[in-house]
Design an enzyme around this catalytic site. Structure first.
Site, PDB file in Angstrom:
ATOM      1  N   ASP A   9       0.860  -1.178   0.000  1.00 22.99           N
ATOM      2  CA  ASP A   9       0.000   0.000   0.000  1.00 22.99           C
ATOM      3  C   ASP A   9       0.897   1.228   0.000  1.00 22.99           C
ATOM      4  O   ASP A   9       2.096   1.140   0.290  1.00 22.99           O
ATOM      5  CB  ASP A   9      -0.894  -0.031   1.241  1.00 22.99           C
ATOM      6  CG  ASP A   9      -1.894   1.116   1.283  1.00 22.99           C
ATOM      7  OD1 ASP A   9      -2.398   1.500   0.215  1.00 22.99           O
ATOM      8  OD2 ASP A   9      -2.163   1.623   2.387  1.00 22.99           O
ATOM      9  N   ASP A  11      -0.065   4.698   1.486  1.00 18.09           N
ATOM     10  CA  ASP A  11      -0.178   5.532   2.687  1.00 18.09           C
ATOM     11  C   ASP A  11       0.122   4.748   3.964  1.00 18.09           C
ATOM     12  O   ASP A  11      -0.485   3.722   4.229  1.00 18.09           O
ATOM     13  CB  ASP A  11      -1.581   6.139   2.760  1.00 18.09           C
ATOM     14  CG  ASP A  11      -1.866   7.004   1.549  1.00 18.09           C
ATOM     15  OD1 ASP A  11      -1.063   7.899   1.282  1.00 18.09           O
ATOM     16  OD2 ASP A  11      -2.880   6.767   0.874  1.00 18.09           O
ATOM     17  N   THR A  43      -3.146   0.367  -4.365  1.00 20.89           N
ATOM     18  CA  THR A  43      -3.703   1.551  -3.727  1.00 20.89           C
ATOM     19  C   THR A  43      -5.149   1.799  -4.139  1.00 20.89           C
ATOM     20  O   THR A  43      -5.569   1.409  -5.230  1.00 20.89           O
ATOM     21  CB  THR A  43      -2.846   2.795  -4.067  1.00 20.89           C
ATOM     22  OG1 THR A  43      -3.372   3.921  -3.380  1.00 20.89           O
ATOM     23  CG2 THR A  43      -2.802   3.063  -5.562  1.00 20.89           C
ATOM     24  N   GLY A  44      -5.856   2.457  -3.284  1.00 21.51           N
ATOM     25  CA  GLY A  44      -7.186   2.942  -3.621  1.00 21.51           C
ATOM     26  C   GLY A  44      -7.119   4.239  -4.392  1.00 21.51           C
ATOM     27  O   GLY A  44      -8.115   4.698  -4.942  1.00 21.51           O
TER      28      GLY A  44
END
Length: 107
Positions: A9, A11, A43-44
């Site tokens: 990921d 963040d 990631t989103g």
């Protein structure tokens, strides 16, 4: 032997200060890649924002973005779009309750 995959990921995992990949992290990723490990940023975030982070690492870092709607493989990027009916249903649900919101985006 099949290659290993490593997913990270962005963040709170891959970057500091929301945008910076440290030299140590870059070095570790490069060492993994030299051992035929395929490294993915998962990631989103939207694809273009994931690309900003990938460029800091190296050209071999791949991306899975938009919560899986866009991903890279050997041939390039692949995108999966919701159809009109699904988008309309999601929008109508968010309009039925003022506590809900929706964000629709594409590349």
């Amino acid at each position: 032997m099949e290659p290993y995959l490593v997913f990270s990921d962005i963040d709170g995992t891959l970057v500091i200060d929301h945008q910076i990949v440290t030299p140590f992290t870059k070095r570790v990723i490069r060492e993994l890649q030299q051992r035929d490990v395929i490294f993915y940023i998962a990631t989103g975030r939207m694809y273009n924002l994931g690309k900003v982070i990938a460029r800091q690492i190296n050209d071999d870092a791949r991306i899975i973005a938009s919560n899986g709607a866009v991903f890279e493989n050997e041939q390039g990027s692949v995108q999966h779009h919701l159809g009109y009916a699904a988008l309309k249903a999601a929008y109508e649900i968010t309009q039925s309750d003022p506590r809900l919101s929706a964000h629709f985006f594409y590349d």
